[in-house]
Motif scaffolding. Structure first.
Motif, PDB file in Angstrom:
ATOM      1  N   GLY A  64       0.803  -1.210   0.000  1.00 17.74           N
ATOM      2  CA  GLY A  64       0.000   0.000   0.000  1.00 17.74           C
ATOM      3  C   GLY A  64       0.836   1.260   0.000  1.00 17.74           C
ATOM      4  N   LEU A  82      -7.986   0.983  -2.829  1.00 15.60           N
ATOM      5  CA  LEU A  82      -8.344   0.518  -1.489  1.00 15.60           C
ATOM      6  C   LEU A  82      -8.980  -0.871  -1.499  1.00 15.60           C
ATOM      7  CD1 LEU A  82      -8.423   0.979   1.523  1.00 15.60           C
ATOM      8  CD2 LEU A  82     -10.540   2.289   1.224  1.00 15.60           C
ATOM      9  N   GLN A 139      -5.561  -0.048   6.632  1.00 20.37           N
ATOM     10  CA  GLN A 139      -6.065   1.327   6.529  1.00 20.37           C
ATOM     11  C   GLN A 139      -4.975   2.337   6.880  1.00 20.37           C
ATOM     12  OE1 GLN A 139     -10.579   1.691   7.697  1.00 20.37           O
ATOM     13  NE2 GLN A 139      -9.641   0.223   9.083  1.00 20.37           N
ATOM     14  N   TYR A 142      -2.739   2.746   3.900  1.00 18.37           N
ATOM     15  CA  TYR A 142      -3.412   3.579   2.900  1.00 18.37           C
ATOM     16  C   TYR A 142      -3.306   5.053   3.265  1.00 18.37           C
ATOM     17  CZ  TYR A 142      -7.416   5.277   0.089  1.00 18.37           C
ATOM     18  OH  TYR A 142      -8.249   5.956  -0.778  1.00 18.37           O
ATOM     19  N   THR A 197     -11.850   3.795   9.821  1.00 18.61           N
ATOM     20  CA  THR A 197     -12.722   3.727   8.654  1.00 18.61           C
ATOM     21  C   THR A 197     -13.585   4.985   8.561  1.00 18.61           C
ATOM     22  OG1 THR A 197     -12.809   1.315   8.851  1.00 18.61           O
ATOM     23  CG2 THR A 197     -14.482   2.365   7.484  1.00 18.61           C
ATOM     24  N   LEU A 200     -11.537   7.860   7.197  1.00 18.65           N
ATOM     25  CA  LEU A 200     -11.383   7.796   5.746  1.00 18.65           C
ATOM     26  C   LEU A 200     -12.624   8.336   5.040  1.00 18.65           C
ATOM     27  CD1 LEU A 200      -9.644   4.320   5.255  1.00 18.65           C
ATOM     28  CD2 LEU A 200      -8.712   6.564   4.644  1.00 18.65           C
ATOM     29  N   GLU A 205     -11.919   9.772   1.351  1.00 19.24           N
ATOM     30  CA  GLU A 205     -10.992   8.839   0.723  1.00 19.24           C
ATOM     31  C   GLU A 205     -11.398   7.378   0.910  1.00 19.24           C
ATOM     32  OE1 GLU A 205      -8.794   9.616  -1.263  1.00 19.24           O
ATOM     33  OE2 GLU A 205      -7.989  11.602  -0.818  1.00 19.24           O
ATOM     34  N   LEU A 206     -12.646   7.135   1.309  1.00 20.47           N
ATOM     35  CA  LEU A 206     -13.122   5.762   1.483  1.00 20.47           C
ATOM     36  C   LEU A 206     -13.701   5.267   0.154  1.00 20.47           C
ATOM     37  CD1 LEU A 206     -13.412   3.514   3.624  1.00 20.47           C
ATOM     38  CD2 LEU A 206     -15.725   4.357   4.071  1.00 20.47           C
ATOM     39  N   LEU A 208     -14.454   2.415  -1.895  1.00 22.91           N
ATOM     40  CA  LEU A 208     -14.572   0.962  -1.765  1.00 22.91           C
ATOM     41  C   LEU A 208     -15.081   0.270  -3.029  1.00 22.91           C
ATOM     42  CD1 LEU A 208     -16.028   0.718   1.864  1.00 22.91           C
ATOM     43  CD2 LEU A 208     -13.694   0.227   1.104  1.00 22.91           C
TER      44      LEU A 208
END
Length: 492
Positions: A64, A82, A139, A142, A197, A200, A205-206, A208
């Motif tokens: 990552g 991600l 995470q 990331y 989470t 993010l 920036e989440l 998925l």
């Protein structure tokens, strides 16, 4: 070094505040409320979960950071990076969980009956702790690629420690049974993973949604191959970090592991400066390699080494000169038997800081495979030394093994970086800083002890700060402080 200074400063402030909280936990809360065997159990569960999660991740935490610069594109959701980062580790977790549960009789057979009775009820729960650890590490990797490192530091170093202390106090007041404390302890790792989470999602920036673009940015075979090497490298690094507590608990007992755990935690104060810088150093070095900017890398290598040496020497002296006071704060005197182990571990931590970010340079370089060779060799030596030294010297033998491992691996890596890329971290300032530290420490050590250990600590700390800090500033060994010092001197 603008971004390094900003993120490094935030991480340093958070880490040192977390260090204070960790010291309160170590010196007051946990040793007071938990027996050494109970403390050894929680230490063992965390170390097992860490290695368990690394097996599951297949090196993708390092992937990552190493490959994110190629995927970076916020408008395109970073090309599905991600979900790609999470996918293989989740499959790996399922496979490792099956092995972990089937191997239960073999693992428990290594412990004494009394320790088995304590460990067995929580063995399966170790899988859940490993899952939380895995999700957090992925995470966090990331976020490192995004140069957002402060919040994960805040969760790990402050929030988690506050929650653990609160949970221990509930146990000490009788509101929880010990098994409820352990289950709550495991659950807290899930809480910080969920909070990460949420963070993010908060910063947008989440991302998925998986995309096929993630398979085309870089060759998948290259990424998986790097992940495999990173897995073995990180595992061998974890062996260096956790094999001591495993082998102490197996060869002596969980109570000895608890005592060693306190010594280990005290010594980790020296890792705070390097850990704060390394959170931003890893992605920054990856970017330097991508840009082939060895000039900036060389400057970064030397600057971080000098700063780590300055802070490491100060912390090593401050802790070693005041160990009597530190252990006097722990009400259970049995923990003070780890004093010698603390000194040996401090020596290893200091050497690690003085040799700089050599490991990160190797693992982000085109010759990253050599990092695996270094780590596997040293992991094997560490296991052998622990096996030989623990029966003779007890927990001091384990600390000796750790010291040798840290010195050997950092010497080898420093030589390799110089031989391969003609990069080395030392300037004339490094030996001068060490001479100053030795002189200041020697003068403070000559002070007679006062009747009060608290007053002795305050006197030694004040004199050490004045002598060491004054000499560094006077000799110009901290050029970053010169503008601030000039500004203060110009004030009327």
């Amino acid at each position: 070094m603008g971004i390094v200074q900003r993120q490094g400063l935030r991480n340093t402030v958070i880490s040192y505040f977390g260090l204070a909280l960790g010291f309160v936990n170590t010196a007051f809360v946990l040793p007071t409320l938990l027996a050494p065997a109970q403390l050894g159990l929680t230490t063992l569960l965390v170390s097992i979960a860490t290695v368990y999660a690394q097996f599951s991740a297949f090196g993708f935490a390092s992937v990552g950071i190493r490959f994110f610069p190629y995927f970076r594109n916020r408008e395109a959701g970073h090309h599905g990076f991600l979900p790609f980062l999470l996918g293989l580790p989740m499959l790996g977790f399922a496979l490792i969980t099956a092995f972990y549960l089937l191997a239960k009789p073999l693992i428990l057979a290594r412990y004494e009956p009394a320790d088995v009775a304590l460990l067995q009820p929580f063995y399966a729960w170790g899988s859940l702790l490993a899952l939380f650890t895995l999700l957090y590490s992925l995470q966090d990797a990331y976020l490192k690629g995004l140069y957002h490192t402060a919040f994960s530091s805040f969760l790990q170093d402050i929030v988690l420690r506050v929650l653990i202390a609160s949970l221990a106090l509930l146990y000490g007041k009788g509101f929880l049974q010990f098994h409820e404390f352990v289950l709550g302890y495991i659950g807290l790792y899930g809480v910080i993973s969920l909070l990460l989470t949420g963070y993010l999602a908060y910063i947008g920036e989440l991302h998925l949604r998986p995309t096929r673009a993630a398979l085309r940015v870089r060759p998948v075979s290259e990424i998986v191959r790097f992940g495999g090497f990173a897995l073995l490298s990180s595992l061998s690094g974890s062996i260096l970090g956790f094999i001591d507590s495993w082998m102490v608990s197996a060869q002596i007992g969980l109570a000895a592991a608890g005592i060693y755990g306190i010594a280990y935690n005290i010594s980790t104060a020296l890792t705070i400066p390097a850990r704060s810088l390394n959170k931003i150093a890893f992605p920054l070095l990856a970017q330097y390699w991508k840009d082939q900017d060895l000039g900036k890398m060389a400057d970064f290598y030397r600057d971080t080494t000098r700063l780590n040496t300055i802070l490491g020497c100060y912390l090593a002296l401050g802790i070693s000169l005041n160990l009597d006071f530190i252990y006097s704060l722990i009400r259970n005197p049995v923990y003070a038997t780890g004093t010698t182990a603390v000194l040996l571990l401090l020596a290893g931590r200091l050497y690690d800081g003085i040799t700089g970010v050599n490991g990160l340079i190797v693992v982000t370089s085109p010759r990253y495979r050599f990092d695996l060779i270094f780590n596997l060799s040293l992991a094997g030596v560490t296991i052998v030394l622990n096996r030989l030294l623990i029966p003779v010297f007890g927990i001091t033998g384990s600390a000796l093994a750790t010291l040798f491992a840290i010195v050997a691996i950092n010497t080898a890596r420093t030589w390799f970086v110089w031989y391969s890329y003609r990069l080395q971290p030392f300037t004339w300032r490094i030996p001068l800083i060490m001479v100053v530290a030795a002189g200041a420490g020697g003068l403070v050590w000559l002070l007679p002890a006062l009747p009060s250990k608290l007053l002795t600590m305050l006197l030694r700390g004040t004199l050490l700060t004045a002598l060491y800090g004054g000499a560094l500033l006077g000799l110009g060994l901290v050029p970053e402080a010169r503008p601030l010092l000039q500004k203060v001197l110009r004030r009327p």
